[in-house]
Each structure stands twice: as C-alpha cells, then as structure tokens.
Design a protein around this motif. Structure first.
Motif, PDB file in Angstrom:
ATOM      1  N   VAL A  10       0.839  -1.194   0.000  1.00  0.00           N
ATOM      2  CA  VAL A  10       0.000   0.000   0.000  1.00  0.00           C
ATOM      3  C   VAL A  10       0.876   1.247   0.000  1.00  0.00           C
ATOM      4  CG1 VAL A  10      -1.649   1.342   1.316  1.00  0.00           C
ATOM      5  CG2 VAL A  10      -1.930  -1.113   1.127  1.00  0.00           C
ATOM      6  N   SER A 123     -15.540  -2.981  -9.666  1.00  0.00           N
ATOM      7  CA  SER A 123     -14.947  -2.059  -8.693  1.00  0.00           C
ATOM      8  C   SER A 123     -14.085  -1.012  -9.374  1.00  0.00           C
ATOM      9  CB  SER A 123     -14.098  -2.819  -7.679  1.00  0.00           C
ATOM     10  OG  SER A 123     -14.875  -3.770  -7.033  1.00  0.00           O
ATOM     11  N   TRP A 149     -21.200  -2.266   2.689  1.00  0.00           N
ATOM     12  CA  TRP A 149     -20.097  -2.942   3.362  1.00  0.00           C
ATOM     13  C   TRP A 149     -20.432  -3.224   4.821  1.00  0.00           C
ATOM     14  CZ3 TRP A 149     -14.607  -0.935   4.776  1.00  0.00           C
ATOM     15  CH2 TRP A 149     -13.751  -2.036   4.873  1.00  0.00           C
ATOM     16  N   PHE A 209     -15.365  -2.674  -0.572  1.00  0.00           N
ATOM     17  CA  PHE A 209     -13.970  -2.680  -0.135  1.00  0.00           C
ATOM     18  C   PHE A 209     -13.042  -2.448  -1.326  1.00  0.00           C
ATOM     19  CE2 PHE A 209     -10.023  -5.111   0.234  1.00  0.00           C
ATOM     20  CZ  PHE A 209      -9.435  -4.413   1.262  1.00  0.00           C
ATOM     21  N   ALA A 210     -13.269  -3.198  -2.409  1.00  0.00           N
ATOM     22  CA  ALA A 210     -12.398  -3.074  -3.577  1.00  0.00           C
ATOM     23  C   ALA A 210     -12.482  -1.662  -4.160  1.00  0.00           C
ATOM     24  CB  ALA A 210     -12.784  -4.117  -4.619  1.00  0.00           C
ATOM     25  N   THR A 213     -10.760   0.980  -1.883  1.00  0.00           N
ATOM     26  CA  THR A 213      -9.304   0.863  -1.899  1.00  0.00           C
ATOM     27  C   THR A 213      -8.739   1.402  -3.211  1.00  0.00           C
ATOM     28  OG1 THR A 213      -9.629  -1.150  -0.634  1.00  0.00           O
ATOM     29  CG2 THR A 213      -7.413  -0.721  -1.422  1.00  0.00           C
ATOM     30  N   ALA A 216      -9.038   5.118  -3.313  1.00  0.00           N
ATOM     31  CA  ALA A 216      -7.981   5.735  -2.504  1.00  0.00           C
ATOM     32  C   ALA A 216      -6.683   5.774  -3.291  1.00  0.00           C
ATOM     33  CB  ALA A 216      -7.800   4.942  -1.209  1.00  0.00           C
ATOM     34  N   GLY A 217      -6.390   4.699  -4.013  1.00  0.00           N
ATOM     35  CA  GLY A 217      -5.186   4.655  -4.832  1.00  0.00           C
ATOM     36  C   GLY A 217      -5.239   5.706  -5.933  1.00  0.00           C
ATOM     37  N   ILE A 251      -1.553  -1.898  -6.082  1.00  0.00           N
ATOM     38  CA  ILE A 251      -2.842  -1.865  -5.389  1.00  0.00           C
ATOM     39  C   ILE A 251      -3.808  -2.844  -6.028  1.00  0.00           C
ATOM     40  CG2 ILE A 251      -4.880  -0.452  -4.982  1.00  0.00           C
ATOM     41  CD1 ILE A 251      -3.337   1.608  -3.953  1.00  0.00           C
ATOM     42  N   VAL A 255      -5.540  -5.877  -3.967  1.00  0.00           N
ATOM     43  CA  VAL A 255      -6.982  -6.076  -3.865  1.00  0.00           C
ATOM     44  C   VAL A 255      -7.364  -7.416  -4.480  1.00  0.00           C
ATOM     45  CG1 VAL A 255      -9.221  -5.188  -4.564  1.00  0.00           C
ATOM     46  CG2 VAL A 255      -7.445  -3.614  -3.827  1.00  0.00           C
TER      47      VAL A 255
END
Lengths: 334, 433
Positions: A10, A123, A149, A209-210, A213, A216-217, A251, A255
């Motif tokens: 990460v 995702s 989630w 979740f995917a 994440t 965020a990336g 990332i 994932v």
C-alpha cells in the motif's frame, strides 16, 4: 501473514507520508525515558505478548489442532471417548480418491475466478466513476458503498434469500412485471441458479472494499500525469492502460489477492442460502464441503484433511502470486 | 485398518470405563442401594439435582410441574430440573453434552437420532431395564430406532405420525361430507377445493416424511440394507410414482416448492381460513389455534389416504425417546425419572394432554376418543421407521431428499434427480465410523 506485506504494498504509491510518520514517532518517544538495559530489551516483548498470546490461542492452536485431526481417525466415537489413533495419510488418501472432492475443488476454482473477475471489473469502473463525480454525488455513492459494506453477512444473505423467494420474492415480481415468465420461479431448486444468486450476493458485498481501496489509490496519482497524457492525445482507454493501471499495479494486485482469499474461503453465504433447503451438494465449495463433512456427517478427520488442503491451496496460490509481484517491484526499482 | 479399529474400540471401551468409574464415585451410595434386593426401590436423593432435557412442545407446563412434584415426593432431597430445548440446532447441542463432563441426566431425542448417539458410546446401555419397563408393548416405531446392535439406548417417550388436517367449513361449503379414502378421491376432492384464492392443500415441496410414506405405499423404502451395504431407492419406478403423486397434489395449493414444513404452523395461523388441508401431526392444530384462536373448532382430521380404500397410507412414525448419557452423574435417579414417565399413568396423562400417541400399544385408548388421535392411530397401524443405521441421523442433517423433491416439483427428471440423491444417501449410510 499478509499484514506486513500489505503495508509495504500500500505504501508504494504514497511514499512521502509514510517516511514522515515513523521519524515523527521516534522523535516523540526519545527524550523522556532512560530505562535500564534489561527493562529496555524486555519491554517491547512484554508489550506485544498479550497480542501474540491471543493470536496463538485463537489462530495457531486451532490450526495445529486441525492438522493433527487430519492425521487421526477422529469421528463421533472418538469425540465421545476422547482418544483417537494416528492413521498417517489415510484421510488424505481417502479425500484424493473421492471424485466428490475433485468436483468440489474444480467448482471452487471456477467460482473464485468468476467472482474475482466480476468484482475487479465492476470495482475499477466504480472507482473511476467516483473520480469523475461531483462532490454531492460522490458522497451519495460513498455512503451507499459503506452501507453495503457495513451490512452483516448473515443479514445480507437473509435479505437476498427473501429477494429471490419463489412464492413472494421481489425479484420474481419485478421480472414478471417486466414481462418475463418468472412466475413462481424457484431460484434455489438448481445448482446453477443458486450459484448465480450467491455470486450476485458475494460480488455485491465485495465491491465496497475493492472500490474504496482502488479509489484511494486513484486519488494519489498526480493530476499532472493525466493532463500531459491528454495533451498528447490519449483517450480514456489509453490513459487507463498506459498510466493508471501501471502506476496502481501494486494496489490492483493487493486487492485481487485479498479478494481471491475472501471468495475462496467464503462459507456463510453459500451455507445460509443453500444449506438447509437448497441443492447444497450442487453448490458446495471447499470450505462448505469441509463443514458438511465435519458438522453434518461428523467425519471430523475428513473435515480436518479437507480444510488443511484448502489452506495449502490458498498458500501456494498466494506465494506464487507474491513472488511474481515482488519480482516486478524489484525490476521497477532498478 | 481392521486391527487399528479394534485398538481404537478397545481404547474407547477402556476410556468409557474410566469415565464411568469417575462419575460413579459421586453416586456410590445410590449404587449400593439399587443393587440391594428389590432393585426397583427409588434411588436416594441426597440433595442431588436431576437435569432433564425435554424438547419444546413435548410436554405441557402443568404436566412437567406435576411430574416434578411427584418425583420429588418419591425422592426426598432430590430436585428435578426440567430444561426445555429448542429443536433448532439440537443435534450439535446434544453431541456437545455427550462429549462433556457435565451432561444432563436424561435427554430427549428424536427417534431417528438415537442410534448415532448409541453407537458413539456416549449413552448408557439400558437393555437390562427393558423388561421392567414393559418393553414388549412398546411401539416398534419408537423402540427399534432406539437400538444399536441389539442393545437398547432409547426408551420410547411418545409417538406421533402425520395425518391430514382439514378445514371443516371449507369441506362443508364444497359439499364434501366424507373424507377421501383413496389417492384418487383425495386428488379429486383437493382439486374441487382449490378455487380462487382458496388453496386445496398447503403442501411444501420438501415434506420428505410424507414422501417416504408415499414411497412405502408403492412398495419401496428410502434405503435398504443388502448384506453389509446400504442401497438407496429413489430412482426406481416406485420412487417415480410416489414423486409423481406428490407433485400432482402439491400443485393444488400455493406452498413453496423449495421449502419444507418448518414454517407451516405460522403460515396456517396467519391464513384466516383459506387453506382447505395440510399435512401435520394432530398436535400442530393446537399450536395453530393457540396463535390464532379464530380457528378454534375449525379443524378435522383424517388419515393420509392409501392407494386403495382397504388401508390408510403408510406413515413414518415420528416421536421421541429418552436416553441417559454415559457422562450423567446421577444415572440411577435418571433411570427413576424415565421409569416414572414410562409408567402407564403418566403416559396416558401425557397422551391426553398433548394428543400424541403413548409409547405402548396397550395404552391406545388414551387417545382414540380424540378425532386427531383416532386418525393418527389409523395411520400408525401402517407405521414404519427410517433406515436403522447409526448414520441415518447424518443423512437427515443434510437431507438430500429435500433437494431431490424440489427438483422433481419444479419439473426435473425424477429418475436423474433420484440417482443423485441415492449417491449422497448411500455414501453417508455406508461410511464406516
């Protein structure tokens, strides 16, 4: 197992903040204490001891016990008498000789592949969409994702079971309203349709979740890169394949591997949907198969062997995967 | 392999011996007393508490209270603690109790479940008590499943078998004065009752108890033992015929094809008189009336019709047995509780209170005055039990007959679906323990 690696992965695209954090912490802890040698060397171990003990008790002990079980003849009789003989590889031989096991293993791989591909594609699209959305819509979508989630697994599963009920389910009602012939269609009568519902459920549960994440990336990638790409005339597909994906490859890899683990070991959804009244023998994956052997048929030894094999398959897949990943990373660093 | 098994069995036997010694030490004085001449004298209480697990719905509260008073009067100093258990997840709970050091002293279990517990070595062998308890008159549908290799582990508690419960108003409105006696009449009557929003019969697709009766009427059983191996029979002509009739009947109502009968009482209670018939043990009528008093006096009963009018349809004998865990610390007192429940007086009382069959054929008069009981007795004449194997409980735990029935109800090929279910049943029954 993967926690430290996960951190490292990460951290790659967001290096500056990570470098600052530890140095700040060190500075803060330095001045006030002057502990003696022994105390200084023992303290860290004492501090982590409770966590280690907890993990050992809750994780390592059951794993070791499970492996031991798989080498014993351990069934209902042995559970009551509390004594069991070691039988070497007998249980493993029995498992490998059984066509049922191979059928279930094959299904587990197909099931995992379909789910992971669906989750990653959807995702990624969701994450890219989030980047383009205005503030209000983005917050609305984020709230939706977090709500999905936060829904407990069994609650979500029960809701899906109701949605797809044959007699008064909303899905059949809607399909009939739309002009399809789904009056009283029994989703949970056949393996394929049951697995379809389970797949929808698991994909729906995994997307938040995917997506979050990946999103965020995406936010860490500097906008300058995109701007210059656009100036050079790159279209959205080209930008994704030549810029976004290569930069965020770690990332995506992380994932994907987490989702592989999650899908491969998914149990509650399949069992809760098909365990009691559904065609469980047509939809069971390895963890369900292990549970069925152990809890329903009371063949605790076979359950031990099957679950040990399941863990080994996962480990092999992920070790292969992580090696590949680190190799790529090392090459990228050069 | 064989030697290893022998060793395992030997070790198991040795250990159970140790366990038994361990638990005996606390009740040594009881032992002496019960070995004295006149062994039927009640065991001494000495401030002990006898824990009894009964299933929900097995006995009404006032019966339990009376039983407690009587037992405690007979055993000064002893306490009887009856704990009511839920059916959901009971298998695992009993398994855990048998494997523990602190088992209850008397445990009720479904008659099809006893054999697996008996074979596990977790139950006390009660064979020597059978004569004293009048075992020759027990319903065989209860006493046979309680045996493993000729040893008795389960003492019959009560029996019940399924009958057809019908709504008397709806039958009268349709001009039906006599209940159907044959399958053909039954289909005809049910078709006439199945009009508009009224359901001819509420029959979930997965009632395998009912299905196994149909199968028996066709001359087959779910599984039969030939030599040392079990063979399942869900793919032959009898199975196809039985499933065909089930499907025809099931279509005359709106019950789900992919559900079982577990939620039936709730459905019936919420129904408000639109369901003409359903299949259940007569006691279920009481449960329904309790949650919807408007249905009081609406229900009538008739035995499940046979293929022809000469006899009623075969029914799977359901019911419960009582057992004493090997890990019980008060085995003598536990036996006294069973002896009391098994007595004619308390059996008749229970049967009258719950509308279930008493455990002895000689006590049938206790229920035949009741219409539900009479219908049940008629079906019980043609009663049968599930395959007598310690592994049968595992088959039920993960019942492939349910998935098979749903496949047939939704238009699948009965022979192909039957073959698949056969494979699963045979594999489970033929697993060595």
């Amino acid at each position: 197992m993967s926690a430290s690696k996960a951190d490292a992965v990460v951290a790659t695209p967001t290096q500056p903040p990570r470098k600052q954090a530890p140095s700040g912490a060190r500075r803060a802890s330095k001045p006030p204490r002057k502990p003696s040698g022994i105390v200084k060397s023992v303290t860290p171990y004492l501090l982590v001891a409770p966590a280690i003990l907890g993990i050992a008790f809750l994780l390592f002990y059951p794993v070791v016990r499970n492996v031991m079980l798989s080498f014993q003849h351990y069934r209902f009789k042995q559970l009551i008498s509390r004594s069991a003989d070691y039988v070497g590889w007998e249980n493993y031989q029995a498992v490998f000789k059984d066509d049922e096991f191979w059928e279930v293993t094959r299904r587990t791989f197909y099931f995992t592949a379909i789910n992971v591909v669906a989750i990653m594609v959807i995702s990624t699209l969701c994450a890219l969409m989030l980047m383009k959305l205005g503030k209000t819509m983005r917050i609305v979508v984020l709230i939706g994702l977090v709500a999905a989630w936060a829904t407990p697994v069994i609650a979500a599963t029960t809701i899906f079971k109701w949605l797809f009920r044959s007699d008064n389910g909303v899905v059949n009602w809607a399909l009939v309203k739309l002009g399809f012939d789904y009056e009283g269609y029994t989703w949970f009568a056949h393996g394929t349709s049951t697995l379809t519902v389970v797949t929808l459920l698991i994909v729906w549960q995994s997307i938040p979740f995917a997506t979050l994440t990946l999103y965020a990336g995406l936010t860490t990638v500097s906008t300058d890169v995109y701007e210059s790409a656009r100036l050079d005339g790159a279209g959205p597909v080209r930008i994704f394949s030549s810029i976004t994906f290569p930069i965020l490859r770690p990332i995506f890899a992380l994932v994907t591997s987490l989702e592989v683990i999650w899908i491969f070991k998914s149990f509650a959804q399949i069992w809760a949907i098909a365990g009691e009244n559904g065609p469980i023998n047509d939809v069971r994956t390895l963890p369900v198969y292990a549970y069925q052997q152990g809890m329903s048929l009371k063949l605790f030894d076979m359950a031990g062997a099957i679950s040990t094999i399941t863990v080994l398959i996962l480990v092999v897949m992920l070790v292969f995967y992580f090696r590949q990943m680190f190799k790529q990373e090392r090459e990228a660093d050069k | 392999m064989k030697r290893r098994l022998l060793v395992a069995a030997g070790v198991a036997a040795a250990l159970t011996g140790v366990a038994a010694c361990g638990s005996d030490s606390s009740s040594d004085d009881n032992k002496k007393e019960s070995k004295a001449p006149g062994a039927s004298a009640p065991a001494a209480g000495n401030g002990k508490t006898v824990r009894v697990w009964l299933m929900k719905g097995s006995a009404p509260d006032d019966y339990i209270a009376a039983l407690k008073t009587k037992f405690e009067a007979d055993h000064p100093g002893a306490k009887l603690d009856v704990q009511i258990q839920q059916w959901n997840g009971i298998g695992q709970k009993i398994t855990g109790a048998l494997a523990s050091n602190d088992a209850p002293d008397v445990v009720e279990a479904g008659n099809t479940q006893i054999a697996q517990y008996g074979a596990s070595g977790g139950l006390k062998d009660l064979s020597s008590k059978v004569n004293e308890l009048g075992g020759k008159d027990w319903l065989t549908g209860l006493s046979d499943p309680g045996k493993v290799d000729g040893k008795t582990y389960g003492i019959p508690f009560y029996a019940a078998n399924r009958v057809v419960i019908y709504n008397k108003d709806l039958f009268a409105k349709a001009g039906i004065t006599t209940p159907p006696k044959t399958r053909a009449e039954w289909l005809d009557v049910t078709t006439r009752l199945n009009t508009g929003d009224q359901q001819g019969i509420y029959l979930p697709g997965q009632n395998w108890y009912f299905y196994s009766g149909l199968l028996k009427d066709e001359g087959a059983e779910i599984a039969t033992k030939s030599g040392s191996a079990w063979k399942a029979n869900l793919d032959g002509a009898p199975a196809v015929a039985a499933a065909g009739f089930y499907k025809q009947l099931q279509a005359l109502g709106k019950a789900a094809k992919d559900g079982d009968e577990k939620t039936q009482p709730e459905v019936l209670a919420a129904d408000g008189g639109k369901i003409a018939q359903f299949i259940a043990v007569p006691g279920e009528a009481e449960t329904i009336i309790k949650s919807n008093p408007a249905l009081k006096d609406k229900f009538g009963f008739f035995p499940i019709p046979g293929k022809d009018a000469s006899k009623a349809g075969a029914t799977l004998t359901g019911g419960s047995d009582l057992m004493v865990p090997e890990a019980s610390k008060n085995q003598d007192l536990a036996y006294d509780v069973i002896k009391l429940i098994n007595s004619d007086e308390w059996q008749s009382k229970l049967a009258q209170a719950t509308k279930q069959l008493p455990n002895k054929t000689t006590l049938a008069s206790a229920v035949t005055a009741d219409p539900g009981g009479a219908a049940m007795m008629e079906g019980a004449k043609n009663g049968f039990a599930t395959p007598n194997s310690p592994n049968w409980a595992s088959v039920e735990e993960n019942n492939p007959i349910k998935a098979y029935l749903t496949k047939v109800m939704t238009g699948g090929d009965p022979a192909a679906a039957g073959k698949e279910a056969n494979g699963s049943i045979e594999k489970t029954l033929n697993t060595k323990n």
